[in-house]
Design an enzyme around this catalytic site. Sequence first.
Site: not given
Ligand code: UD1
Ligand code: UDP
Length: 369
Positions: A99, A121, A209, A240
């Site tokens: 999603d 999913e 978010r 995160h």
């Molecule tokens: C995204 C997804 C969310 C999912 C989550 C899993 C959307 C809108 N959100 O949220 O559904 O649950 O991923 O973790 O698709 N960043 C890094 N390095 C990384 C990843 C992220 O620096 O490897 C930082 C960057 O500044 C980036 C920010 O996190 O711009 C946000 O990343 P983004 O994918 O937009 O949103 P998430 O909060 O990670």
């Molecule tokens: N996970 C990971 N390292 C972390 C936190 C989570 O590998 O420090 C894994 C966790 O086992 C799960 C997945 O990341 O399989 C979940 O991802 P996240 O919580 O980022 O996103 P969501 O599932 O909420 O979309």
Amino acid sequence: MSETKKILVAVGTRPEAIKMAPVILALRQQPWVSVTVLATAQHRQMLDQVMAAFGIQADIDLNLMRPNQSLPELTSRILLGMDEVLRERSYDAVLVQGDTTTVMGVALAAFYRGIPVGHVEAGLRTGDIRNPFPEEMNRVVAGRLSTWHFAPTPSARQNLLSEGFSEQSVHVTGNTVIDALKTVASRDLEVGVALPADKRLVLVTSHRRENFGQPLRDICSAVRELVERHDDIHVLFPVHPNPNVATVVEEILGGNPHVTLTSPLDYLPFVAAMKASYLILSDSGGVQEEAPALGKPVLVLRRETERPEAVAEGVAALVGPDHEAIVREAGRLLTDPASYAQMARGASPYGDGHASERIVSILATGLRA
Ligand code: UD1
Ligand code: UDP
């Protein structure tokens, strides 16, 4: 002999890569399919570590992540980047998982090019379009654009049937997260972080978010109160990298001797941390599915969930990003062995570890007919 079919499998973020890895590996075993793995790289470091853990390399990498990216800029970059890929090469199907913005953008780009989409999913719903934001809308849109709906549970299937999708298009497969977990969980895994051996471990993650701002502050202050009240626990909080998360967590919990803040853990160390934990607090979707399968009680830091099965089984509980509720419910599990045993008995309503095989076999039937 029938013709080779070309399937493009798209991943953007950490959870998509974890949940798509078993599908990619299963498809690669099939002689009738040529698989192209595309990374939008909506996440960069977190995506790369998962791909490495499963020994998967992207064939195409759009390298889209930007610091603190906004939803409109990310969505537009995905659409434009994907259209370039789909214009240059023909595919018989595109697979997306979950999603995220990647899922919605890739599915829309495939739709514009007339390529059928398989949604892994599928059918998770809270029924509240703003919660989780923007994921509920992303999965509704991805659903409308999909030909194959791979629903993890019967209730996800029911959600799709209620929205008018045909019975033939919706398949209950289980969630591939359990396939991924089963391939690694029995290994001798190390957390790789120094933790006090004489304390019970409480694992915390938060990144949604809708929890940015005050809700995340309330979660962190509840964690602080928990370590003040219970001197036999230690908290591990892999933070995160989203700056909206990291700055708040560091401000409230940084320097606390009873809390270890780390960068996101790689997948295998994170599974080790879940296994080593006594209790998990999380707003993550994937963690809500994994914790029950590992027999770990999980308090869900959200007001609603699209994953009601574990709550119904009594192995997960919705506490919301609510300071009082977190302190009360976690406190109860930390002090009342009967309540704890009730929630720690384990359950796996999300799958049996064979979801990817089912998905591959449904695709084989659909594409080779
Ligand atoms: C995204 C997804 C969310 C999912 C989550 C899993 C959307 C809108 N959100 O949220 O559904 O649950 O991923 O973790 O698709 N960043 C890094 N390095 C990384 C990843 C992220 O620096 O490897 C930082 C960057 O500044 C980036 C920010 O996190 O711009 C946000 O990343 P983004 O994918 O937009 O949103 P998430 O909060 O990670
Ligand atoms: N996970 C990971 N390292 C972390 C936190 C989570 O590998 O420090 C894994 C966790 O086992 C799960 C997945 O990341 O399989 C979940 O991802 P996240 O919580 O980022 O996103 P969501 O599932 O909420 O979309």
